[in-house]
Design an enzyme around this catalytic site. Sequence first.
Site, short mmCIF file in Angstrom:
data_model
loop_
_atom_site.label_atom_id
_atom_site.label_comp_id
_atom_site.label_asym_id
_atom_site.label_seq_id
_atom_site.Cartn_x
_atom_site.Cartn_y
_atom_site.Cartn_z
N GLY A 152 0.82 -1.19 0.00
CA GLY A 152 0.00 0.00 0.00
C GLY A 152 0.86 1.25 0.00
N CYS A 153 0.23 2.39 -0.26
CA CYS A 153 0.96 3.66 -0.37
C CYS A 153 1.49 4.12 0.99
CB CYS A 153 0.08 4.72 -1.02
SG CYS A 153 -1.57 4.89 -0.29
N TYR A 154 0.64 4.12 2.01
CA TYR A 154 1.12 4.50 3.34
C TYR A 154 2.21 3.56 3.84
CZ TYR A 154 -2.69 7.91 4.11
OH TYR A 154 -3.54 8.99 4.05
N SER A 157 5.61 4.43 2.47
CA SER A 157 6.19 5.66 3.02
C SER A 157 6.70 5.49 4.44
CB SER A 157 5.15 6.79 2.97
OG SER A 157 4.18 6.64 3.99
N GLU A 320 6.53 10.61 -1.32
CA GLU A 320 6.39 9.74 -2.48
C GLU A 320 5.13 10.12 -3.24
OE1 GLU A 320 5.77 5.80 -0.84
OE2 GLU A 320 3.62 6.15 -0.66
#
Length: 348
Positions: A152-154, A157, A320
């Site tokens: 996932g994106c979170y 990061s 990002e």
Amino acid sequence: MKKVAIVGASGYSGEELVRLLLHHPQVELTAVTSRQSAGRTLAQVFPKFASHPKSRALRFSEPKAEALARQADIVFLALPHGVAAEFAVPLLQAGCTVIDLSADFRLESVEVYKEFYAREHPAPELLKKSVYGLPELHRAQIKDASLVASPGCYPTSILLPVVPLLRAHLVNPQSIIADSLSGVSGAGRKAEMDYLFCECNESVRPYGVPKHRHLSEIEEQLSLAAGVKVTIQFTPHLIPVNRGILTTLYLAPTEHFTDAAAFGEKVAGCYQSAYGEEPFVRLLDGEALPDTKNVVGTNVVEIAWRIDSRTGRLIVMSAEDNIVKGASGQAVQSMNILCGFPETTGLI
């Protein structure tokens, strides 16, 4: 040339996959699916791609696993959790390589999946087969995978900045606090009240507190890195930009330091060892701090850190593009690895 297909190509991640794969020199995009757009050409659905010679010939189709298995060697699933598994199972049985951008195969535990996604796992037998597709951390496993679970994106990061520090025993695994700010595209392409322009514009708000779904994979991966069970405090926020994630992490060093400069050298050395040769991790030095405007549209994550001698904490920041490094670009990066292509192919 590898033949590739995208299931769920009309969403934000699907659209970004279309862009990257249309211009990738080592693959041929042979199929794109969307129930809503079936029968329409790429150029009709995404006019921005109209200048590409394939955009008027390639049409969206209904998603059917049997047909996709005939058309492609590698299939990207840009679908909601729960739905992706319905396609992954028959595609893998047909001999396709599957790169899944949903949460269906990111976890090792069916119990944790049920806790965070409020449903039984649709294909638990595949969890041991899947590889968590964060290339900088799991490159060797991705190389031989047939099922890649793209992060996932979170989590991307947070994991990229924290995992090297945990592996080097520089920070306390029980002291992690993460604040993240995400653009609205992170919610996906859907019509819901919370994401209408008038609701998001000129507004910053937290959500998913205190138990955002991405905590499941964040904590599992951090626990694997630390060798102990890790529980973190995580608060995501919605900000009025289209794309980008900025994360700030508050970390407690494992030992109280009296010399901030010496501890800073250890942190810098840790990151340099982990990411000094990584093409998509930009370690910032001097006065530079992460900025989403420098990473949007790229597969790069920026990382910087500061030591707060007053509080005794290490502050680490990352930026990002949630759709590229946080989703589609990272999935293509994994594809490059498992196909034996140079890892940066189609991404620079």
